[in-house]
Design a protein around this motif. Structure first.
Motif, PDB file in Angstrom:
ATOM      1  N   ARG A  12     -32.179 -27.076 -14.726  1.00 22.08           N
ATOM      2  CA  ARG A  12     -30.779 -27.310 -14.373  1.00 22.08           C
ATOM      3  C   ARG A  12     -30.218 -26.075 -13.673  1.00 22.08           C
ATOM      4  NH1 ARG A  12     -31.200 -27.347 -19.556  1.00 22.08           N
ATOM      5  NH2 ARG A  12     -29.549 -25.824 -19.864  1.00 22.08           N
ATOM      6  N   THR A  13     -29.420 -26.289 -12.631  1.00 22.90           N
ATOM      7  CA  THR A  13     -28.791 -25.151 -11.955  1.00 22.90           C
ATOM      8  C   THR A  13     -27.349 -24.947 -12.399  1.00 22.90           C
ATOM      9  OG1 THR A  13     -28.071 -26.499 -10.093  1.00 22.90           O
ATOM     10  CG2 THR A  13     -30.218 -25.404  -9.903  1.00 22.90           C
ATOM     11  N   ILE A  14     -26.906 -25.752 -13.356  1.00 19.06           N
ATOM     12  CA  ILE A  14     -25.545 -25.612 -13.872  1.00 19.06           C
ATOM     13  C   ILE A  14     -25.583 -25.859 -15.379  1.00 19.06           C
ATOM     14  CG2 ILE A  14     -24.935 -28.030 -13.426  1.00 19.06           C
ATOM     15  CD1 ILE A  14     -22.110 -26.952 -12.591  1.00 19.06           C
ATOM     16  N   GLU A  55     -27.396 -31.525 -18.585  1.00 27.01           N
ATOM     17  CA  GLU A  55     -28.314 -31.607 -19.725  1.00 27.01           C
ATOM     18  C   GLU A  55     -28.624 -33.059 -20.085  1.00 27.01           C
ATOM     19  OE1 GLU A  55     -30.985 -30.994 -22.567  1.00 27.01           O
ATOM     20  OE2 GLU A  55     -30.240 -29.430 -21.227  1.00 27.01           O
ATOM     21  N   ARG A  56     -27.590 -33.927 -20.048  1.00 27.79           N
ATOM     22  CA  ARG A  56     -27.823 -35.350 -20.344  1.00 27.79           C
ATOM     23  C   ARG A  56     -28.759 -35.970 -19.316  1.00 27.79           C
ATOM     24  NH1 ARG A  56     -22.206 -35.237 -21.765  1.00 27.79           N
ATOM     25  NH2 ARG A  56     -21.658 -35.953 -19.664  1.00 27.79           N
ATOM     26  N   ALA A  57     -28.578 -35.624 -18.046  1.00 24.28           N
ATOM     27  CA  ALA A  57     -29.466 -36.152 -16.996  1.00 24.28           C
ATOM     28  C   ALA A  57     -30.893 -35.702 -17.260  1.00 24.28           C
ATOM     29  CB  ALA A  57     -28.995 -35.694 -15.615  1.00 24.28           C
ATOM     30  N   CYS A  58     -31.084 -34.426 -17.570  1.00 27.33           N
ATOM     31  CA  CYS A  58     -32.424 -33.926 -17.880  1.00 27.33           C
ATOM     32  C   CYS A  58     -33.031 -34.684 -19.056  1.00 27.33           C
ATOM     33  CB  CYS A  58     -32.376 -32.431 -18.224  1.00 27.33           C
ATOM     34  SG  CYS A  58     -32.353 -31.341 -16.808  1.00 27.33           S
ATOM     35  N   TYR A 111     -34.397 -26.355 -19.133  1.00 24.63           N
ATOM     36  CA  TYR A 111     -33.829 -25.007 -19.185  1.00 24.63           C
ATOM     37  C   TYR A 111     -32.944 -24.744 -17.975  1.00 24.63           C
ATOM     38  CZ  TYR A 111     -37.467 -23.457 -15.892  1.00 24.63           C
ATOM     39  OH  TYR A 111     -38.271 -23.300 -14.789  1.00 24.63           O
ATOM     40  N   TYR A 112     -32.034 -23.805 -18.144  1.00 25.87           N
ATOM     41  CA  TYR A 112     -31.123 -23.377 -17.089  1.00 25.87           C
ATOM     42  C   TYR A 112     -31.899 -22.476 -16.133  1.00 25.87           C
ATOM     43  CZ  TYR A 112     -26.999 -21.062 -15.042  1.00 25.87           C
ATOM     44  OH  TYR A 112     -26.062 -20.558 -14.183  1.00 25.87           O
TER      45      TYR A 112
END
Length: 186
Positions: free
Chosen positions: A50-52, A58-61, A85-86
Motif C-alpha cells: 500500500r502507498t497510503i 488495507e481493506r482492498a489489500c 505492508y505500507y
C-alpha cells in the motif's frame, strides 16, 4: 492548489492505465503455455503493498489477498499469504515455506478522499538470482521475471468506488487464477 494537484495525479494515473492496457492487449494476443511457465514452481506467495496508510487501502489489500488465497486453496495449489505492508516500511522477509514461488503482488495506490482515486495493480512474477543472457558475456543478474500484469484505476466517492474497484480487480485477478489453475503441475 491542493485540488489541482489531486486532479493532475488522477489524470496521470488514468493516462498511464490506458497506455498499459493498449500495450498489454498486444502482448497477450499470442497463446501462452501456462504449464511451461509454471514448471518448477512450488506454490504462490501473495503480498500486497500500500502507498497510503488508510483503512480503504488495507481493506482492498485484505479482500484481494483473501480472494486469491481462497481460489488457490480450492484449486489445491500450495500458497502462503505473506501479508500487506505500507510501502515506506521494510518489506516482510521472503517466506521460507516456498523455495521457488510464483509471486502474486498487489499494489494499492490511492489519494486522500474527496475525491478518492485508487489504482490497483496486480502482477505475477518469479524471482531469479543468477540469470545469464544466452550467449552473453555479462555477469549473472538478479531480479523479477514478470509473467502477468493487470491494473484497474478509478476515481469518485469513496462509498461507491471502494467496493466497485475491489470487485473489478477480483474479476481481473480471476483471469490469472484461471491460468494458474489450468497450468499448475499437481
Amino acid at each position: 492548489m491542493r485540488i489541482f494537484a489531486k486532479a493532475i495525479l488522477l489524470a496521470s494515473m488514468i493516462a498511464a492505465t490506458g497506455q498499459s492496457a493498449q500495450a498489454q492487449s498486444t502482448i497477450i494476443a499470442e497463446p501462452v503455455d501456462w504449464s511451461a511457465q509454471f514448471a518448477g514452481l512450488d506454490g504462490v506467495a501473495i503480498t500486497c503493498i500500500r502507498t497510503i496508510e488508510r483503512n480503504y487501502a488495507e481493506r482492498a489489500c485484505q479482500q484481494l489477498m483473501d480472494h486469491a488465497a481462497s481460489a488457490l486453496k480450492k484449486s489445491g495449489i500450495p500458497h502462503v499469504v505473506a501479508g500487506s505492508y505500507y510501502s515506506r516500511d521494510p518489506a516482510p522477509e521472503p517466506t521460507s515455506l516456498l523455495a521457488n514461488p510464483l509471486n502474486l503482488t498487489i499494489h494499492v495506490r490511492a489519494t486522500d478522499p474527496n475525491p478518492l482515486g485508487i489504482d490497483i495493480r496486480m502482477n505475477a512474477s518469479v524471482s531469479y538470482t543468477a540469470a545469464v543472457e544466452k550467449h552473453g558475456n555479462t555477469a549473472p543478474r538478479r531480479g523479477e521475471l514478470l509473467m502477468w500484469q493487470h491494473g484497474t484505476t478509478g476515481a469518485g466517492a469513496a462509498q461507491k468506488l471502494e467496493p466497485a474497484i475491489i470487485q473489478a480487480s477480483k474479476k481481473r485477478m480471476d483471469v490469472l487464477l484461471g491460468h494458474i489453475d489450468e497450468g499448475w503441475q499437481r
